[in-house]
Scaffold this motif. Structure first.
Motif, PDB file in Angstrom:
ATOM      1  N   LEU A 140     -30.772  -8.463  18.598  1.00  0.00           N
ATOM      2  CA  LEU A 140     -30.976  -7.811  19.929  1.00  0.00           C
ATOM      3  C   LEU A 140     -31.575  -9.230  21.054  1.00  0.00           C
ATOM      4  N   ALA A 197     -30.594  -2.659  22.963  1.00  0.00           N
ATOM      5  CA  ALA A 197     -30.189  -3.417  23.815  1.00  0.00           C
ATOM      6  C   ALA A 197     -29.780  -2.309  25.487  1.00  0.00           C
ATOM      7  N   VAL A 241     -28.982  -2.236  17.295  1.00  0.00           N
ATOM      8  CA  VAL A 241     -28.995  -3.254  17.982  1.00  0.00           C
ATOM      9  C   VAL A 241     -28.429  -2.661  19.422  1.00  0.00           C
ATOM     10  N   GLU A 259     -31.748  -8.215  12.712  1.00  0.00           N
ATOM     11  CA  GLU A 259     -31.574  -7.067  13.759  1.00  0.00           C
ATOM     12  C   GLU A 259     -32.400  -7.604  14.941  1.00  0.00           C
TER      13      GLU A 259
END
Length: 217
Positions: A25, A55, A51, A21
């Protein structure tokens, strides 16, 4: 967002699918830093919704951010809730219509002329030719542009640097690129190498002008 305008302007969709993860990202953020404006986070990656949400928080409300592998109505709703402002599907199905009902533009997966007609009817903004390398490559895209000369095609699947050049020459509006661009970055690999690959693909994009197209709806 105006997905068609963004595809015409940027011509490259990065496909992030990772089993880490944090690395996923950082891959998204690194791509954007390098100038890859259109990034899709595949829902098949580890905690992809997390994610996307992270983001979105890092990039702010105006940066384009997509969710990929959207198959179902629930996928579309989850992606929208996480902060995606466009979706990408591997096929024409429930995910397309559900996303359109939520007001999200869709890059819909197609392979055949029947798929293309169906995607247009459902309101897809652009057409993801997938898996492009197995569909017949740039030659098949040229053939499709006979009956569909003005539609926005985005080949995805096995698109490396030479293939990207060939697809642009065949009339692709943009290309979607996964592992040839991302490599192992989304699983913890080198972000320095990712930056180099991003620059290589952006250089190819800069070589050609986008074709005139109309939305696939």
């Amino acid at each position: 967002m105006d997905l068609l305008t963004a595809l015409r302007a940027h011509r490259l969709v990065a496909i992030v699918r990772g089993d880490d993860e944090d690395a996923s990202l950082h891959t998204v953020l690194t791509l954007v830093e390098e100038g890859v404006a259109l990034v899709e986070v595949s829902l098949s990656g580890r905690n992809a919704l997390g994610v996307i949400a992270a983001a979105r928080a890092a990039l702010g409300p105006d940066a384009p951010l997509g969710a990929g592998t959207v198959l179902t109505e629930q996928d579309a709703k989850d992606a929208h809730r996480a902060g995606a402002d466009f979706v990408v599907t591997p096929a024409v199905g429930e995910g397309v219509s559900a996303a359109r009902e939520l007001g999200l533009p869709v890059l819909a997966g197609v392979m055949t002329p029947t798929d293309i007609v169906t995607a247009r009817r459902l309101g897809a903004t652009a057409l993801k030719l997938f898996p492009a390398e197995h569909a017949g490559g740039p030659g098949y895209l040229r053939a499709l542009r006979g009956p569909f000369p003005d539609l926005p095609f985005v080949p995805v699947g096995g698109v490396d640097i030479p293939a990207a050049r060939a697809y642009f020459a065949a009339g692709a509006l943009a290309v979607g690129v996964g592992s040839p661009l991302i490599g192992d970055a989304a699983s913890g690999g080198s972000r320095t190498a990712l930056r180099a690959r991003a620059r290589d693909f952006l250089a190819v994009v800069a070589e050609t002008d986008a074709p005139s197209t109309r939305a696939a709806r």
